[in-house]
Scaffold this active site. Structure first.
Site, PDB file in Angstrom:
ATOM      1  CB  ALA A   1      -0.933   0.005   1.206  1.00  0.00           C
TER       2      ALA A   1
ATOM      3  CG  HIS B   1       5.925   5.578   2.439  1.00  0.00           C
ATOM      4  ND1 HIS B   1       5.662   5.923   3.746  1.00  0.00           N
ATOM      5  CD2 HIS B   1       4.734   5.495   1.821  1.00  0.00           C
ATOM      6  CE1 HIS B   1       4.361   6.030   3.905  1.00  0.00           C
ATOM      7  NE2 HIS B   1       3.773   5.783   2.749  1.00  0.00           N
TER       8      HIS B   1
HETATM    9 FE1  CFM Z   1       2.396  11.204   3.844  1.00  0.00          FE
HETATM   10 FE2  CFM Z   1       0.178  11.101   2.717  1.00  0.00          FE
HETATM   11 FE3  CFM Z   1       0.525  10.980   5.355  1.00  0.00          FE
HETATM   12 FE4  CFM Z   1       1.361   8.940   3.829  1.00  0.00          FE
HETATM   13 FE5  CFM Z   1      -1.049   7.718   3.838  1.00  0.00          FE
HETATM   14 FE6  CFM Z   1      -2.235   9.855   2.696  1.00  0.00          FE
HETATM   15 FE7  CFM Z   1      -1.829   9.745   5.329  1.00  0.00          FE
HETATM   16 MO1  CFM Z   1      -3.578   8.219   4.174  1.00  0.00          MO
HETATM   17  S1  CFM Z   1       1.883   9.973   2.119  1.00  0.00           S
HETATM   18  S2  CFM Z   1       2.263   9.832   5.521  1.00  0.00           S
HETATM   19  S3  CFM Z   1       0.887   6.792   3.586  1.00  0.00           S
HETATM   20  S4  CFM Z   1       0.720  12.602   4.063  1.00  0.00           S
HETATM   21  S5  CFM Z   1      -2.437   7.810   2.237  1.00  0.00           S
HETATM   22  S6  CFM Z   1      -1.465  11.354   1.319  1.00  0.00           S
HETATM   23  S7  CFM Z   1      -3.485  10.490   4.240  1.00  0.00           S
HETATM   24  S8  CFM Z   1      -1.987   7.671   5.712  1.00  0.00           S
HETATM   25  S9  CFM Z   1      -0.919  11.082   6.900  1.00  0.00           S
END
Ligand code: CFM
Length: 529
Positions: A53, A182
């Site tokens: 994911a 990531h």
């Molecule tokens: Fe960065 Fe995000 Fe976030 Fe993220 Fe995520 Fe998201 Fe998130 Mo959901 S990349 S860490 S893995 S800001 S999808 S766009 S909202 S958990 S706080």
């Protein structure tokens, strides 16, 4: 007993021992240490996602001109397609494939006899039908278990079709959360894409890192940056493209919005190309103003600074009346904010501006530096799970290496408060007395909800409905439900309006299970009612 102890007290001793390190109450004294980025306890309803994911769903998926093939069973492809609301738009020069979900749809026979043949076929079809310049393959759990060599298939296809084909071994089970994904995606983009373009460098050019264009956030930020006069080389990765990413090395400066998901690329580009990065936050008026002024100060051109001030003034003027109205409605309210690895911090400033205090907060998968600031990085223990994620080393690219400022000037800018290669973490802005829960779970969410009674709860789809059924309004801060953008000046107004509507909707007082107010079973015993 305070709220933290009351909740933790309900655990058995083994779980208590683990969770007590992850749940802390902010008190102004000593800097507080939190346990983070460790395995979730089996059986606990955690809100985390998986490595795949983080790689495909978060970082590579939004690249619009890339055909992202998910090698695995169909569910993995389907559930990472569309729900994150990372918007994209193609144009005459850039194709947009984000409307399609590409998958090898592995079946039992592929698991038993191997799936490479099917993957080759999928790539062939994708090339014939869509003619992309770049294909990315993401592995799901079974692929790692049966040992399909996706890297060999990628290399072979690259030769065969004369296009870029990348493979990511981001099987869901790797690491402890999506955070590992990531990192894997960052490594791939850095190794094979960034630096392969030959665009001419332009004046005042920047890359926007860790901005995924959720609900159109990236478009709003780009609009402001372009108004001031910056050249946006690439956005990583919201509405981003392979075509732009290739030239990212030609920019002067990297802006990092989401530190958690992309600090690896920022650091590697510093080593390889000499490019500085600064932490920005385009959510919340004070943060946007500071970020825009920081960028202009970095470039140091008086004209750019004046233009920045003028744009800020005009943009504020446009939303001032609306913001004042919503502020009067929201002042004194309390919020809980639970998001992935950076938004919890990003929204605190905007909420404070509106008079809303964050009393309960947490990250799903943040690392200690996302809470405590980058200073703690050297003291973070590397465990077996983090070793499982490849960490690559890059070296100086002599041909493309350039520095914008001398080391002395960098020190001067840092001393003036420009966050060059610095991130202070959530601790910098959270209120005294707030409760923080790392890797929050459904049990703690429900228990804290009862004890702390926030007026609004910001989280995601996994807990939204539990919260609403308990009579507390909830807005999704991952997908913004169906709304957005929330970034930038205009986004702040959208946000203020949405949460005012949510908190003033009378329906939440009417949510009560019918059996709480009237009997649901009616019967008789021995002729008696
Ligand atoms: Fe960065 Fe995000 Fe976030 Fe993220 Fe995520 Fe998201 Fe998130 Mo959901 S990349 S860490 S893995 S800001 S999808 S766009 S909202 S958990 S706080």
């Amino acid at each position: 007993m305070d709220s933290r102890d009351k909740v933790l007290d309900k655990y058995n001793s083994k779980i208590y021992k683990n969770r007590k390190e992850h749940v802390i109450e902010i008190d102004g004294g000593e800097p507080q240490v939190i346990a983070a980025d460790t395995r979730a306890i089996p059986g606990i309803m955690t809100n985390r996602g998986c490595c795949y994911a983080g790689c495909k769903g978060v970082v590579t998926g939004p690249l619009k001109d890339v055909v992202n093939i998910v090698h695995g069973p169909i569910g993995c492809a389907y559930y990472t397609w569309g729900t994150r609301r990372n918007k994209a738009k193609g144009d005459e020069n850039t194709k947009d494939f984000t409307q399609y979900s590409f998958s090898t749809d592995m079946q039992e026979t592929d698991i038993v006899f191997g799936g490479e043949k099917k993957l080759r076929q999928a790539i062939k079809e994708a090339v014939e039908i869509f003619n992309p310049e770049c294909i990315m393959i993401s592995s799901t759990c079974p692929v790692g278990l049966i040992g399909d060599d996706i890297h060999a298939v990628a290399a072979e296809s690259e030769k065969l079709y004369g296009i870029k084909v990348l493979a990511f071994s981001c099987e869901g089970y790797k690491g402890v959360s999506q955070s590992g994904g990531h990192h894997i995606a960052n490594n791939g983009l850095m190794k094979y894409i960034i630096g392969t373009g030959d665009a001419e460098p332009q004046k005042y050019s920047i890359n926007l890192l860790g901005e995924y264009n959720i609900g159109g956030d990236g478009w709003e930020v780009e609009r402001i940056l372009k108004r001031i006069g910056y050249h946006v080389v690439s956005v990583m990765t919201g509405d981003g493209s392979y075509a732009d990413l290739k030239n990212a090395h030609t920019a002067d400066l990297n802006l990092v919005q989401c530190h958690r998901s992309i600090n690896y690329i920022a650091e590697m580009m510093k080593t390889k190309y000499g490019m500085d990065w600064i932490k920005v936050n385009f959510i919340g008026l004070e943060s946007i103003k500071k970020s825009l002024m920081d960028i202009a100060t970095y470039f140091g051109d008086p004209e750019l600074l004046a233009r920045t001030e003028a744009v800020i003034a005009e943009e504020l003027d446009e939303i001032e009346e609306g913001m004042a109205y919503y502020k009067s409605k929201l002042d004194g309210k309390k919020a809980a904010v639970y998001v992935g690895g950076s938004r919890t911090h990003h929204y605190i400033n905007l909420l404070k501006y509106l008079g809303v205090d964050v009393i309960l907060a947490g990250y799903e998968f943040g690392h200690r530096d996302d809470y405590e600031g980058r200073d703690v990085i050297p003291s973070i223990k590397i465990d077996a799970d983090s070793k499982n994620i490849e960490s690559i080393t890059v070296t100086k690219d002599e041909a493309n290496y350039k520095t914008f400022h001398t080391p002395e000037k960098i020190e001067e800018l840092k001393a003036a408060g420009i966050p060059i290669e610095d991130y202070q973490g959530l601790w910098a802005d959270i209120s005294e007395g707030a409760i923080i829960t790392d890797d929050f779970n459904h049990f703690e969410t429900e228990e804290f909800l009862k004890l702390l009674k926030p007026d609004i709860f910001f989280s995601g789809i996994k807990d939204k409905f539990i919260v609403q059924k308990s009579g507390v309004p909830s807005r999704q801060l991952h997908s913004y439900d169906y709304s957005g953008p929330y970034a930038g000046f205009r986004g702040a107004l959208n946000f203020a309006k949405d949460i005012t509507m949510a908190t003033y909707t009378p329906v939440w007082n009417m949510v009560q299970a019918p059996w709480k107010s009237e009997p649901t079973l009616v019967g008789s015993l021995g002729g008696m009612e």
